[in-house]
Scaffold this motif. Structure first.
Motif, PDB file in Angstrom:
ATOM      1  N   MET A   1       0.825  -1.209   0.000  1.00 30.71           N
ATOM      2  CA  MET A   1       0.000   0.000   0.000  1.00 30.71           C
ATOM      3  C   MET A   1       0.844   1.236   0.000  1.00 30.71           C
ATOM      4  O   MET A   1       0.564   2.196  -0.659  1.00 30.71           O
ATOM      5  CB  MET A   1      -0.835  -0.076   1.269  1.00 30.71           C
ATOM      6  N   HIS A   2       1.852   1.185   0.704  1.00 27.02           N
ATOM      7  CA  HIS A   2       2.646   2.370   0.980  1.00 27.02           C
ATOM      8  C   HIS A   2       3.311   2.917  -0.249  1.00 27.02           C
ATOM      9  O   HIS A   2       3.984   3.894  -0.163  1.00 27.02           O
ATOM     10  CB  HIS A   2       3.663   2.030   2.015  1.00 27.02           C
ATOM     11  N   GLU A  97      -4.449  -5.521   1.889  1.00 25.82           N
ATOM     12  CA  GLU A  97      -4.829  -4.268   1.222  1.00 25.82           C
ATOM     13  C   GLU A  97      -6.262  -3.869   1.576  1.00 25.82           C
ATOM     14  O   GLU A  97      -6.551  -2.695   1.799  1.00 25.82           O
ATOM     15  CB  GLU A  97      -4.659  -4.398  -0.294  1.00 25.82           C
ATOM     16  N   GLU A 163       0.158  -0.134   9.595  1.00 32.08           N
ATOM     17  CA  GLU A 163       0.671  -1.355   8.963  1.00 32.08           C
ATOM     18  C   GLU A 163       0.371  -2.582   9.822  1.00 32.08           C
ATOM     19  O   GLU A 163      -0.136  -3.590   9.332  1.00 32.08           O
ATOM     20  CB  GLU A 163       2.195  -1.165   8.838  1.00 32.08           C
TER      21      GLU A 163
END
Ligand SMILES: [Zn+2]
Length: 440
Positions: A1-2, A97, A163
């Motif tokens: 995602m980051h 996700e 996270e």
């Protein structure tokens, strides 16, 4: 995602240093996207998200990464899908996700980076993401150090706490859906050891999902705790084989594909792989019987008919291709990718009016297929509808991140289309996206 975080840092770098932007390519395939939706559905349901409103989209990139930018789609690199060894691993990535979405981690994102549903929004997102994956880590870090705190606060939205929360929630979704959580541990094992590499040699997923030994241990413990909830899911196993087989048949060499066509044990999947491999060797005499063999095993499968259409179309057998796509469309009348392929064949066959109708239906259902935008613009131009052709061209440029060209065509469209019409409004959307990009 980051990835978003890196992309934002890299965007700053672009603005400061004028580094070139390489546009990312979406890999659109109705068969693969349907297969991924089958795999995602139980995970998304467990996350309280709506499977019908979320697409799983493939980015054509060999590196390993997955990310989300809004609630409409999860993006997966083709390289990641090819690396997954079973359905559970892929479902673990999707669960992580999905957790970022369900946990509200996107809310503090800048609005401009939260709209992948429209062509213009997707263009902005992907252009940025492209910089992130191609950007070298050191330069990005240097740019980040020079960026203002406000910008960083705004852009670097993912914290380590978020996270960890995504890990925990993701595991819970897998357990809730009866999916073996060991898949998550297997995914993390792929990335183990990458931490020791320099940032520029790490896969994007490892850069954006730092795997500390703590995090790994927590995942292992969670997986052990949920292990008794796992059930076999033949549907997931089949669609995983389908998605990976079709993707690899187009991405790997035909020889590689032919050597392992039967590895998953599904006869139709084997024939489909052979059909693609032989097609890529321009051997219609072998590929056509192979796809027909697959179809005889699953006669009502729209995606096999669609592949038959593609094989014929690319072998310049236009009329048989039109017939194959018509059959596929009958079986899946609302699938935008199938409609787009059918419209394209109709256009090649000179059936401009019918092609326009079919392509318009495809675009209305999914505005993120650049090929449909191009074909539909051509169809409108052939009929003298220059305003429509211009707005579609504007949207296609916007999708490719070429915001300046997009603006020029949107301006032209605005002058040609009836003020206030739906198409005129679309031109305004591209115009404002283009102006916003120019201000940055
Ligand atoms: Zn994450």
């Amino acid at each position: 995602m980051h990835l978003i975080r890196l992309l934002s840092i890299a965007l700053i770098l672009t603005l400061v240093a004028g580094a070139p932007v390489r546009a990312l390519t979406l890999l659109r395939d109705p068969d693969i996207e349907y297969a991924l939706k089958q795999l995602a559905a139980p995970v998304l349901k467990a996350a309280g998200l709506s499977p019908s409103r979320m697409d799983i989209l493939i980015i054509d990139d060999r590196s390993l990464n997955a990310f989300v930018v809004d609630r409409s789609a999860i993006f997966i690199h083709s390289g990641l899908l090819l690396k997954m060894q079973n359905a559970e691993m892929l479902q673990a990535v999707l669960a992580h996700e999905a957790a970022h979405i369900a946990n509200g981690h996107l809310v503090r994102r800048p609005i401009a980076l939260r709209n992948a549903r429209t062509a213009a929004g997707l263009g902005a997102v992907l252009a940025g993401a492209a910089v992130a994956v191609s950007g070298n880590g050191q330069a990005a870090a240097a740019a980040a150090a020079g960026a203002s705190n406000t910008a960083l606060r705004l852009l670097m939205v993912h914290t380590r706490a978020e996270e960890n929360a995504a890990d925990q929630s993701g595991m819970r979704y897998l357990a809730g859906a009866g999916i073996n959580p060991q898949g998550m541990v297997q995914v993390m094992e792929i990335f183990r050891g990458q931490e020791a590499l320099s940032v520029s040699r790490q896969d994007a997923y490892a850069r954006t999902h730092p795997l500390s030994s703590d995090r790994y241990r927590v995942l292992q413990r969670l997986a052990a705790g949920y292990a008794d909830r796992a059930r076999k899911d033949p549907n997931a196993d089949y669609w995983f084989a389908r998605a990976k087989s079709k993707l690899s048949a187009f991405e790997r060499s035909p020889k590689w594909t032919l050597n392992r066509a039967g590895e998953y044990g599904y006869k139709d999947v084997k024939l489909m792989r052979q059909a693609v491999a032989w097609h890529r060797q321009s051997n219609l005499r072998k590929s056509l019987p192979a796809i027909d063999g697959a179809i005889s095993l699953r006669p009502k499968d729209p995606f096999l008919h669609e592949l038959r259409g593609q094989i014929l179309m690319e072998s310049r057998q236009i009329k048989p291709a039109v017939a194959a796509y018509a059959r596929s469309t009958n079986l899946a009348p609302n699938n935008p990718l199938i409609l787009g392929a059918y419209g394209r064949a109709l256009l090649a066959d000179g059936q401009v009016k019918k092609a326009t109708q079919v392509l318009e239906k495809a675009r209305a259902r999914d505005g993120r297929d650049a090929r449909v935008l191009r074909d539909l613009a051509a169809a409108h131009a052939k009929q003298g509808n220059n305003g429509m052709a211009s707005v579609l061209t504007a949207e296609r440029y916007a999708m490719g991140g070429r915001m300046k060209d997009a603006g020029i065509h949107a301006q032209r469209a605005s002058g040609l289309l009836p003020r206030g019409s739906a198409a005129w409004q679309r031109a305004q959307d591209v115009l404002s996206a283009s102006e916003a990009a120019a201000k940055k």
